[in-house]
Design an enzyme around this catalytic site. Structure first.
Site, PDB file in Angstrom:
ATOM      1  CG  ASP A 231      13.554  15.855  20.496  1.00 53.33           C
ATOM      2  OD1 ASP A 231      13.506  14.629  20.358  1.00 53.33           O
ATOM      3  OD2 ASP A 231      13.885  16.641  19.590  1.00 53.33           O
TER       4      ASP A 231
ATOM      5  CD  GLU B 207      18.666  12.925  18.344  1.00 54.09           C
ATOM      6  OE1 GLU B 207      19.886  12.733  18.203  1.00 54.09           O
ATOM      7  OE2 GLU B 207      18.115  14.024  18.120  1.00 54.09           O
TER       8      GLU B 207
ATOM      9  CE  LYS C 215      12.206  13.492  17.932  1.00 53.08           C
ATOM     10  NZ  LYS C 215      13.672  13.672  17.876  1.00 53.08           N
TER      11      LYS C 215
ATOM     12  CD  GLU D  61      16.865  14.606  11.366  1.00 54.59           C
ATOM     13  OE1 GLU D  61      16.410  14.350  12.499  1.00 54.59           O
ATOM     14  OE2 GLU D  61      17.407  15.683  11.075  1.00 54.59           O
TER      15      GLU D  61
ATOM     16  CG  ASP E 273      16.797  18.141  20.245  1.00 52.10           C
ATOM     17  OD1 ASP E 273      16.370  18.132  19.069  1.00 52.10           O
ATOM     18  OD2 ASP E 273      17.654  17.326  20.656  1.00 52.10           O
TER      19      ASP E 273
END
Ligand code: KIV
Length: 265
Positions: free
Chosen positions: A84, A115, A113, A183, A45
């Site tokens: 994403d 988050e 993916k 990250e 993204d």
């Protein structure tokens, strides 16, 4: 040519080898990245900023991610394709999340993916994997929550915070995630997580000891110039290449050098 799958990536970790992940947003870039041997292609993204010029990743939705997923999927033969899931596309409730996730697979993604880590995300990972879709987790700095975090801030810096990240990684593994992006995490914390879970970790500014390494393609190619994170390495200067080519074309047009004899019907 064998397609990269969740099993390929697990085998790479188990053999103590490394794998690569680059983002791609369009057909031809994805095709060349795939031909270069990159193992995982992420329709990140991050395209909100790099391809669409928005300020952050929270500005885009399922429609944009669908268009880019479709384009990338057409160009890729070998790499595993991960999309994403954008902000708010998976956080309302499980049924709507599964619908949005399922649509990305129908468009050609091999996995998604997601988050964060909390009870809801763990449940969603379980349901998504049960539906037949591999899930890549993403912890540490999670850009979609940057307004809650309060900016681009390194995560897991204290002993307690590093331990909390390890707990989250274990929860994602238990829920069924096949890999986890870390990250902006200190190298030691990422190393400890990598050594204490059985699924691959992917470093996004998390040092040298993860199993895989990711970069935004525009950073790698030297194309995006608005900001460059510390962990990005520029392997080319596409910004210069594009400007040079455009300048040359512009000059040729103005000087009546384009088109020439061989370029007309
Ligand atoms: O959106 C993205 O490009 C990402 C990677 C940097 C991991 O999430």
């Amino acid at each position: 040519m064998k397609k990269v799958t969740v099993r390929t990536l697990k085998n790479i970790k188990d053999a103590n080898e490394k794998f690569s992940m680059l983002t791609a947003y369009d057909y031809s870039t994805a095709k060349y990245i795939d031909q270069a041997g990159i193992d995982v292609i992420l329709i990140g993204d991050s395209l909100a900023m790099t391809a669409l010029g928005y300020e952050n990743t929270n500005c885009i939705g399922v429609e944009e991610m669908s268009i880019f997923t479709k384009a990338v999927a057409k160009g890729v033969k070998r790499a595993m394709i991960i999309t994403d899931m954008p902000f708010m596309s998976y956080s309302i409730d499980i049924p709507s999340a599964l619908t949005n996730i399922g649509n990305m697979i129908k468009l050609g993604a091999n996995g998604v993916k997601l988050e964060g880590c909390n009870d809801y995300i763990e449940k969603l990972i379980e349901c998504t994997v049960n539906m037949g879709v591999p899930v890549m987790g993403h912890i540490g700095f999670t850009p979609q929550s940057q307004n809650v975090i309060g900016g681009h801030i390194i995560q897991g810096k204290t002993e307690d915070a590093a331990f909390e990240l390890l707990k989250q990684a274990k929860k994602l593994e238990k829920a069924g995630a096949f890999a986890i992006v870390l990250e902006m995490v200190p190298e030691d914390a990422a190393k400890n997580i990598t050594q204490n879970i059985s699924i691959p970790t992917i470093s996004c500014g998390a040092g040298r000891y993860c199993d895989g390494f990711v970069m935004v393609c525009d950073d790698c190619f030297g194309k995006f110039s608005d900001f460059t994170p510390k962990f990005a390495r520029k392997y080319g200067d596409m910004q210069k290449l594009i400007t040079d080519c455009a300048e040359k074309f512009n000059n040729d047009v103005k000087n009546r050098n384009y088109p020439n004899d061989s370029e007309v019907y």
